[in-house]
Scaffold this active site. Structure first.
Site, PDB file in Angstrom:
ATOM      1  N   ASN A 188      27.790  81.676  -0.358  1.00 56.89           N
ATOM      2  CA  ASN A 188      27.340  80.676  -1.240  1.00 56.89           C
ATOM      3  C   ASN A 188      26.075  81.334  -1.802  1.00 56.89           C
ATOM      4  O   ASN A 188      25.044  81.077  -1.383  1.00 56.89           O
ATOM      5  CB  ASN A 188      26.865  79.397  -0.369  1.00 56.89           C
ATOM      6  CG  ASN A 188      28.089  78.711   0.132  1.00 56.89           C
ATOM      7  OD1 ASN A 188      29.209  78.924  -0.439  1.00 56.89           O
ATOM      8  ND2 ASN A 188      28.129  77.906   1.230  1.00 56.89           N
ATOM      9  N   LYS A 265      32.750  84.566  -3.415  1.00 58.92           N
ATOM     10  CA  LYS A 265      33.420  83.272  -3.104  1.00 58.92           C
ATOM     11  C   LYS A 265      33.264  82.657  -4.468  1.00 58.92           C
ATOM     12  O   LYS A 265      32.253  82.227  -5.029  1.00 58.92           O
ATOM     13  CB  LYS A 265      32.403  82.479  -2.065  1.00 58.92           C
ATOM     14  CG  LYS A 265      33.144  80.952  -2.004  1.00 58.92           C
ATOM     15  CD  LYS A 265      32.247  80.358  -0.646  1.00 58.92           C
ATOM     16  CE  LYS A 265      32.614  79.002  -0.697  1.00 58.92           C
ATOM     17  NZ  LYS A 265      31.826  78.330   0.653  1.00 58.92           N
ATOM     18  N   GLU A 269      34.629  75.392  -2.761  1.00 54.02           N
ATOM     19  CA  GLU A 269      33.750  74.372  -2.576  1.00 54.02           C
ATOM     20  C   GLU A 269      32.609  74.171  -3.493  1.00 54.02           C
ATOM     21  O   GLU A 269      31.214  74.222  -3.098  1.00 54.02           O
ATOM     22  CB  GLU A 269      33.251  74.867  -0.894  1.00 54.02           C
ATOM     23  CG  GLU A 269      34.207  74.778   0.053  1.00 54.02           C
ATOM     24  CD  GLU A 269      33.723  75.048   1.397  1.00 54.02           C
ATOM     25  OE1 GLU A 269      32.640  75.898   1.453  1.00 54.02           O
ATOM     26  OE2 GLU A 269      34.472  74.499   2.302  1.00 54.02           O
ATOM     27  N   LYS A 337      40.712  84.424   5.668  1.00 53.82           N
ATOM     28  CA  LYS A 337      40.275  83.736   7.069  1.00 53.82           C
ATOM     29  C   LYS A 337      41.539  83.844   7.817  1.00 53.82           C
ATOM     30  O   LYS A 337      42.642  83.693   7.383  1.00 53.82           O
ATOM     31  CB  LYS A 337      39.749  82.444   6.878  1.00 53.82           C
ATOM     32  CG  LYS A 337      38.380  82.390   6.268  1.00 53.82           C
ATOM     33  CD  LYS A 337      37.865  80.903   6.410  1.00 53.82           C
ATOM     34  CE  LYS A 337      36.490  80.996   5.567  1.00 53.82           C
ATOM     35  NZ  LYS A 337      35.991  79.241   5.847  1.00 53.82           N
ATOM     36  N   ASP A 342      40.558  76.655   8.427  1.00 51.46           N
ATOM     37  CA  ASP A 342      39.053  76.925   8.394  1.00 51.46           C
ATOM     38  C   ASP A 342      38.537  77.397   9.872  1.00 51.46           C
ATOM     39  O   ASP A 342      37.743  76.597  10.105  1.00 51.46           O
ATOM     40  CB  ASP A 342      38.186  76.022   7.650  1.00 51.46           C
ATOM     41  CG  ASP A 342      36.962  76.574   7.499  1.00 51.46           C
ATOM     42  OD1 ASP A 342      36.517  77.583   7.796  1.00 51.46           O
ATOM     43  OD2 ASP A 342      35.690  75.798   7.121  1.00 51.46           O
ATOM     44  N   GLU A 364      39.140  88.071   7.588  1.00 54.92           N
ATOM     45  CA  GLU A 364      37.736  87.320   8.229  1.00 54.92           C
ATOM     46  C   GLU A 364      37.853  86.453   9.232  1.00 54.92           C
ATOM     47  O   GLU A 364      38.515  85.604   9.395  1.00 54.92           O
ATOM     48  CB  GLU A 364      37.378  86.654   6.902  1.00 54.92           C
ATOM     49  CG  GLU A 364      35.990  85.770   6.934  1.00 54.92           C
ATOM     50  CD  GLU A 364      35.585  85.107   5.636  1.00 54.92           C
ATOM     51  OE1 GLU A 364      35.949  85.564   4.456  1.00 54.92           O
ATOM     52  OE2 GLU A 364      34.817  84.198   5.950  1.00 54.92           O
ATOM     53  N   GLU A 370      30.647  78.095  14.568  1.00 52.06           N
ATOM     54  CA  GLU A 370      30.549  77.163  13.882  1.00 52.06           C
ATOM     55  C   GLU A 370      31.323  75.610  14.353  1.00 52.06           C
ATOM     56  O   GLU A 370      31.254  74.352  14.261  1.00 52.06           O
ATOM     57  CB  GLU A 370      30.966  77.026  12.366  1.00 52.06           C
ATOM     58  CG  GLU A 370      31.159  75.835  11.483  1.00 52.06           C
ATOM     59  CD  GLU A 370      31.621  75.942   9.976  1.00 52.06           C
ATOM     60  OE1 GLU A 370      31.827  77.294   9.552  1.00 52.06           O
ATOM     61  OE2 GLU A 370      31.733  75.031   9.233  1.00 52.06           O
ATOM     62  N   HIS A 539      40.290  69.884  13.188  1.00 51.49           N
ATOM     63  CA  HIS A 539      39.324  69.355  12.350  1.00 51.49           C
ATOM     64  C   HIS A 539      38.746  68.065  12.790  1.00 51.49           C
ATOM     65  O   HIS A 539      38.851  67.079  11.968  1.00 51.49           O
ATOM     66  CB  HIS A 539      39.640  69.232  11.312  1.00 51.49           C
ATOM     67  CG  HIS A 539      38.773  69.981   9.906  1.00 51.49           C
ATOM     68  ND1 HIS A 539      37.339  69.414  10.297  1.00 51.49           N
ATOM     69  CD2 HIS A 539      38.500  71.007   9.188  1.00 51.49           C
ATOM     70  CE1 HIS A 539      36.636  70.145   9.148  1.00 51.49           C
ATOM     71  NE2 HIS A 539      37.217  71.071   8.760  1.00 51.49           N
TER      72      HIS A 539
HETATM   73  O1  GCW Z   1      33.690  76.755   6.955  1.00 57.11           O
HETATM   74  C1  GCW Z   1      33.278  76.666   5.918  1.00 57.11           C
HETATM   75  C2  GCW Z   1      31.777  76.247   6.270  1.00 57.11           C
HETATM   76  C3  GCW Z   1      30.699  76.463   5.060  1.00 57.11           C
HETATM   77  C4  GCW Z   1      31.199  77.866   4.636  1.00 57.11           C
HETATM   78  C5  GCW Z   1      32.542  77.914   4.297  1.00 57.11           C
HETATM   79  C6  GCW Z   1      33.105  79.378   3.494  1.00 57.11           C
HETATM   80  C7  GCW Z   1      29.624  79.574   3.409  1.00 57.11           C
HETATM   81  O2  GCW Z   1      31.565  75.061   6.778  1.00 57.11           O
HETATM   82  O3  GCW Z   1      29.587  76.451   5.273  1.00 57.11           O
HETATM   83  O4  GCW Z   1      30.388  78.452   3.455  1.00 57.11           O
HETATM   84  O5  GCW Z   1      33.481  77.472   5.201  1.00 57.11           O
HETATM   85  O6  GCW Z   1      33.623  80.074   4.521  1.00 57.11           O
HETATM   86  O7  GCW Z   1      32.816  79.474   2.626  1.00 57.11           O
END
Ligand code: GCW
Length: 723
Positions: A188, A265, A269, A337, A342, A364, A370, A539
């Site tokens: 971000n 990115k 989001e 990912k 996620d 990734e 988290e 989730h």
């Molecule tokens: O898992 C989500 C996270 C965000 C993160 C996003 C991503 C960096 O909650 O905090 O932002 O993925 O991977 O871009």
């Protein structure tokens, strides 16, 4: 004179404490070995390699040889050989590149530290992936997104003039496990990262990392041309925008000639991207790739995209990226990912792996926890990553595992890479939880060799982290420093126990501490899945910060795909997300026979059942139990495992220094308390739909659903959850 002496003593005392404060991770080898090292060439990298050996190597003289002949090219600049001469009097570490020498040296020292040295070494290694990169989600104000180990290591406010000693320690730790790349800032990303002022700071960091074989990369904000320089657009097909990036990239390379490239990115989001201008991800990535190409730089373009439309979130990355396969430049790699949603405690692998055949794809992983209890829970992540790497995609016949389709062994892409979202901060112990260091370590080791097993890596880490072996013969063991008693060489030597009748010998360290801690680590990921979201649930986290359970969570105005109910879909019939052909049909994104296997409730692996199916509460599981009962028993099993970790750890007290012992002990208490919290919250919540009793032979709930639903954890207080 007296004053000076006093000052000296005072200062050294202070420095000693200071130096002792920063944890030295898995690099606890002694520093007074005075080994003989021969190295004809000189360079900063070779000096580091030679110095490491001189300080810690306790064997025969070592010669470091940078090879120039063509045949050495095959192993690459990072590959190395380690060979003992026939008479055993010399060891040679050789490589085509200086980085290879450094990796060879760390390998040799690791063998020594873990007690794996043999009389005749004949080793040849080269890395699984070319780029082995940490992604720091670090912001310029030194906050770290999803960081649980303090503030960012990067003191932007002090750079470029002041260099913290930790930068070099960080580089050394990475080099010792094979990490050769770092993205310094959050995906971000703020446009400011590319300002001249910040690039000077980046240059300073790159200078520290360079001798350790580590290249610096940056996350970029796609709107940088408009935001930073006031261009009227950031459209990737606009000539002025393309020029802007070319010039910016040239500026970067003037400062940092070995700059690695960009991580992006985009259109994810809320971040800007090429789609804002009606362009594709390929248009955006290729524009950057063209600017970087003359300098040898690359683009890591993330596939973490989803929007709150009708389509199942798990399907969206595949839907967006598959049509673009083959449309990316050679110096672009798509960063995917491990799972399609996620970083959940368990996901199936992302269907993009193996499916994108004409484009390089990199995994990734998330090292920072988290979704796994932050730095409070002991969760060893190698098993999670191995599960992904070993998943068979079937995209190139049987055996085309995620590892094989990304490391260049199945598809002939020149560019191969693997990324881990770092769990590092400025905490004295780097990662928050002492055992979270094992995840940094494991990521590095797996990125070097994706065939290592979780157990091998755990063993290496434990041996290096919980001993500071002084002796060459007994390279494993609790040492005087660890347990506070005099250490004698020899496997039969006995050390007076601190407590009870514990037999504190090298042998007992090997037969008690090592296997028990290893087992705790190896079980910890599955335990976390069990007490958080077993059987494919995902989730169920509290909104926003993702610590603790909130399966009921309903935040007014929030995107549906950010709420647990979107994922578990519990109702009076059953629970789970129907992604079968009668549901969202996400199963169709997997290659046969996976598609059919996942599609059928009877053949779908039970650990992913509720990921792919909405299953009736009375559904018969393989154990013979109903789904509801199975859910209850599995949650309970997770809790019991957390309790067993506490028991195991408490018996380890004599083997561990008191600081680390108590830190881990304190956190295991939180973990167990959290496990109970998770179990109660999820079972009591789902019980409203299942209307079945919680089987009478499992631990009873200690919380009430009402009070749990009222409870809102403040992120700053996560160490004290739930109440
Ligand atoms: O898992 C989500 C996270 C965000 C993160 C996003 C991503 C960096 O909650 O905090 O932002 O993925 O991977 O871009």
């Amino acid at each position: 004179m007296k004053k000076i002496l006093f000052l000296y003593i005072f200062c050294s005392f202070f420095l000693m404490i200071k130096a002792g404060e920063i944890d030295n991770l898995w690099l606890r080898m002694s520093a007074n070995a005075k080994a003989e090292v021969i190295c004809k060439k000189q360079s900063p990298t070779l000096t580091i390699a030679a110095t490491e050996l001189r300080k810690a190597w306790r064997g025969a003289p070592v010669e470091l040889q940078v090879q120039t002949k063509k045949e050495w090219k095959k192993l690459g600049e990072e590959g190395f050989t380690i060979r003992t001469s026939a008479d055993g009097k010399k060891i040679t570490v050789a490589s085509f590149g200086e980085a290879g020498i450094l990796y060879g040296v760390y390998h040799l020292l690791r063998l020594q530290q873990t007690g794996e040295l043999t009389a005749q070494l004949n080793i040849s290694e080269s890395p699984s992936y070319k780029i082995r990169v940490l992604n720091h989600w670090d912001n310029l104000d030194r906050t770290v997104e999803r960081g649980y180990a303090g503030r960012s290591l990067w003191h932007w406010e002090q750079l470029p003039d002041t260099l913290s000693p930790r930068y070099e320690e960080y580089a050394r730790a990475n080099a010792s496990i094979g990490i050769n790349a770092t993205v310094l800032n959050n995906v971000n990303a703020t446009p400011q990262m590319l300002s001249r002022e910040y690039l000077q700071k980046v240059k300073a960091l790159a200078g520290v990392f360079r001798p350790y074989g580590i290249k610096v990369y940056l996350s970029i904000n796609f709107s940088s041309p408009a935001e930073l320089s006031g261009l009227s657009t950031s459209d990737p097909l606009d000539t002025s925008v393309r020029c802007w990036w070319k010039e910016k990239v040239n500026e970067i390379y003037r400062l940092i000639p070995d700059f690695g490239g960009f991580l992006v990115k985009a259109n994810s989001e809320g971040l800007p991207g090429p789609q804002d201008f009606g362009r594709t991800h390929a248009d955006g990535a290729n524009m950057l790739a063209d600017a970087l190409q003359p300098h040898g730089g690359i683009v890591m373009w993330r596939a973490f995209v989803y929007s709150p439309g009708d389509s199942d979130r798990a399907k969206q990355a595949y839907q967006e990226f598959m049509p673009l396969d083959g449309k990316f430049r050679d110096n672009v790699i798509i960063q995917v990912k491990n799972g399609p949603i996620d970083f959940q405690p368990r996901e199936p692998f992302s269907p993009l792996f193996g499916a994108m055949k004409q484009t390089a794809v990199m995994p990734e992983f998330q090292i920072t926890q988290e979704y796994l209890g932050f730095s409070n829970h002991l969760v060893y992540l190698a098993p999670l990553w191995k599960e992904c790497l070993e998943s068979d995609t079937y995209q190139h016949g049987q055996g085309s595992t995620v590892a094989c389709v990304t490391d260049g062994s199945v598809y002939p892409h020149q560019l191969t890479a693997i990324a881990g979202v770092a769990n590092i901060g400025d905490d004295a112990n780097w990662c928050g939880h002492p055992f979270a260091q094992a995840n940094w370590y494991a990521f590095g080791r797996l990125s070097w060799n994706n065939e290592l097993t979780s157990a091998q890596i755990a063993d290496e880490w434990i041996k290096q982290t919980f001993s500071d072996n002084e002796s060459q013969n007994d390279t494993i063991g609790a040492t005087s420093k660890n347990i506070g008693y005099e250490w004698k060489n020899g496997a039969s030597s006995s050390i007076k126990p601190i407590k009870g009748s514990m037999d504190l010998t090298v042998a007992s360290w090997k037969t008690t501490f090592l296997p028990q801690v290893r087992q705790m680590m190896l079980q910890s990921r599955e335990a976390a899945v069990d007490y958080m979201m077993p059987l494919g649930l995902h989730h169920l986290f509290a909104f926003g910060h993702h610590y603790g359970p909130e399966p009921w969570c309903n935040v007014l105005g929030a995107r549906a795909d950010w709420l647990p109910t979107y994922y578990h879909k519990a109702d009076s019939v059953g629970v789970g997300f129907d992604r079968s052909s009668t549901g969202s049909n996400a199963v169709s994104q997997y290659q046969s026979p996976l598609c059919e296997m996942y599609n059928d409730v009877q053949t779908c692996p039970e650990n992913l059942l509720l990921w792919f199916h909405h299953v009736p509460w009375n559904h018969k599981m393989k154990s013979g139990r109903t789904l509801w009962d199975e859910l209850c028993y599995t949650y309970d099993q997770g809790v019991q495992q957390a309790r067993s970790f506490q028991k195991t750890w408490d018996t380890m007290e004599p083997f561990v220094d008191s600081q680390r012992f108590h830190e881990v002990q304190r956190r295991l208490k939180i973990q167990t308390r959290d496990a109970v919290w998770w179990k109660d919250a999820c079972l009591l919540y789902f019980q409203q739909f299942s209307c079945h009793p919680i089987p009478y032979d499992i631990e009873r709930p200690v919380h009430n659903l009402d009070s749990l639903e009222q409870y809102h954890l403040k992120i700053s207080n996560y160490e004290n959850a739930p109440m």
